[in-house]
Write an enzyme that holds these catalytic residues in place. Structure first.
Site: not given
Length: 189
Positions: A14, A89, A128, A134, A145
């Site tokens: 996204k 969401r 990532r 992160r 998640r």
């Protein structure tokens, strides 16, 4: 203003595709993740509250996210369009976003869904996490998640389908091909 919801599981691309949309169409990009991370970095009360939810792999309460988005959206009056990334969401959030836009004589023009298999999502997010630092890109949190996504977010696909706003794009393969498919949707709005 064209209002587009970019939709997909964590790691579906996204953010990457939103950057390309911004570059080509000069749309504003509201990434709830970026907004929340900025608040966390500032150490604001919102940031502290958000951090507690994020660390547990949970969603931020709807009323809090809607208030944040209304403030950010109202600052974008000159943009030709807006991409909502990470919101809505849930169905209540979609209803809130629709109401927020209606109050401004606007509407959701399209939901562009990036469809990516779960194995690919896990691989992308773990990679990532190694490069971005992160804290929410670790295997345990990623699993939570994705579970939250499937349980709470997936029903939105049907909501957008019923509204005639759902456009599915295969989110694997070459970035330029994915982007061309997205552009086709935007150009036909």
């Amino acid at each position: 203003m064209k209002n587009i919801v970019i939709f997909g599981a964590p790691g579906s691309g996204k953010g990457t595709q939103s950057e390309k949309i911004v570059e080509k169409y000069h749309f504003a990009h509201i990434s709830t993740g970026d907004v929340l991370r900025a608040e966390i970095a500032k150490g604001s009360e919102l940031g502290k509250t958000a951090s507690d939810y994020i660390e547990k792999g949970q969603l931020i309460p709807d009323s809090l996210m809607t208030d944040i988005l209304a403030s950010v959206y109202d600052s974008l009056k000159d943009a030709p369009g807006c991409i909502f990334d990470g919101f809505p969401r849930t169905i209540p959030q979609a209803d809130s976003l629709s109401q927020l836009l209606e109050e401004r004589n606007e509407k959701i023009d399209a939901m562009i869904e990036l469809d990516v298999p779960e194995e690919e999502l896990m691989a992308r997010l773990i990679a990532r996490g190694k490069t971005s630092g992160r804290s929410d890109d670790n295997e345990e949190t990623i699993k939570k998640r994705l579970e939250v996504y499937h349980n709470q977010t997936s029903p939105l696909m049907e909501w957008f389908e019923k509204a005639g706003k759902r456009h599915t794009v295969v989110g694997t393969g070459e970035l330029d091909r994915i982007f061309a498919d997205i552009c086709q949707v935007i150009d036909n709005l």
